[in-house]
Design an enzyme around this catalytic site. Sequence first.
Site, short mmCIF file in Angstrom:
data_model
loop_
_atom_site.label_atom_id
_atom_site.label_comp_id
_atom_site.label_asym_id
_atom_site.label_seq_id
_atom_site.Cartn_x
_atom_site.Cartn_y
_atom_site.Cartn_z
N ASP A 1 34.49 35.83 35.37
CA ASP A 1 33.29 34.69 35.64
C ASP A 1 33.33 33.89 34.50
O ASP A 1 33.73 34.00 33.22
CB ASP A 1 31.99 35.48 35.70
N HIS B 1 38.43 26.30 36.60
CA HIS B 1 38.99 27.31 37.71
C HIS B 1 40.60 27.07 37.41
O HIS B 1 41.32 28.02 37.29
CB HIS B 1 38.84 26.69 38.81
N ARG C 1 28.97 27.31 47.67
CA ARG C 1 29.25 26.07 46.47
C ARG C 1 29.75 24.91 47.26
O ARG C 1 29.97 24.71 48.49
CB ARG C 1 30.42 26.53 45.57
N LEU D 1 52.96 47.47 38.39
CA LEU D 1 51.49 47.20 38.56
C LEU D 1 51.12 46.42 39.74
O LEU D 1 51.73 45.60 40.53
CB LEU D 1 51.15 45.86 37.45
#
Length: 255
Positions: A34, A51, A85, A145
């Site tokens: 965030d 972003h 948004r 991972l």
Amino acid sequence: MIKRVRSWLNQEDSQQTHQLSPDNIPHHVAIIMDGNGRWAKRRGMPRIVGHQNGMKAVKRAAIAADDLGIKILTMYAFSTENWTRPKDEVDFLMKLPQEFLAIELEELIEKNVQVRMMGHPEELPSHTVSAMEEAVAKTAGNNGLVLNFALNYGSRKEITESFKALGQEISDGILRPEDITEELIGRRLLTGELPDPDLLIRTSGELRLSNFMLWQLAYSELWFTDAYWPEFTKDHLVEAIAEYQQRTRRYGGLS
Ligand code: IPE
Ligand code: IPE
Ligand code: MG
């Protein structure tokens, strides 16, 4: 290539300062990424620049997580509420997965990462879904991972959908109400067989879950930082794990 990877990892100092115990590294770390918009605003730039820089932090976090021995990294990239948004911002966000993967997929494959997606694909643009599906398919044979992107993810929707499916199975006679257990519900959520997160990280100083993994976070340790997501580095991850290692997880029992 190796040199480029090393440059991302050049943060040994923090690791040494905190002397992480290798026996107590959280297996599954979930991150609410965030603060991209505020990061950009503080620099007088449009939110999308935040972003864009957030995407670089995703790469840093994934490499750092892998390096520290974390096995599963779940990243909250777009929520079921983020559709509210402005369209321009949503459109931009929907292009980021393919941009990220166009640049990084090769290296993710090389680093043995398994890309996964958790969310509701039906509402996503097809270009976003196909980029994710390609990455998932190309990394499916890897065993390193697990990099799990929560994309168009909302916990209440996830839980609602799973209850709907269970209800249908009961009405079809393939399931009895008494067959419903916590384990069964857990397996029917989008996390499937993944274990619950051990540690949840949220950046940007907000102290809330914003509809993220409400079931799965029941006994996770929470760690918050004021840093905005584009500022996130391996140092933050090390700091979070160092604090995690100081915690006593009691699960309602006595230590
Ligand atoms: C997180 O940053 C990214 C997404 C939610 C997609 P924000 O876009 O929420 O940035 P802030 O919180 O407005 O600063
Ligand atoms: C949570 O951040 C969602 C993601 C990080 C993808 P938001 O910015 O959407 O959360 P709120 O609106 O501050 O609760
Ligand atoms: Mg936000």
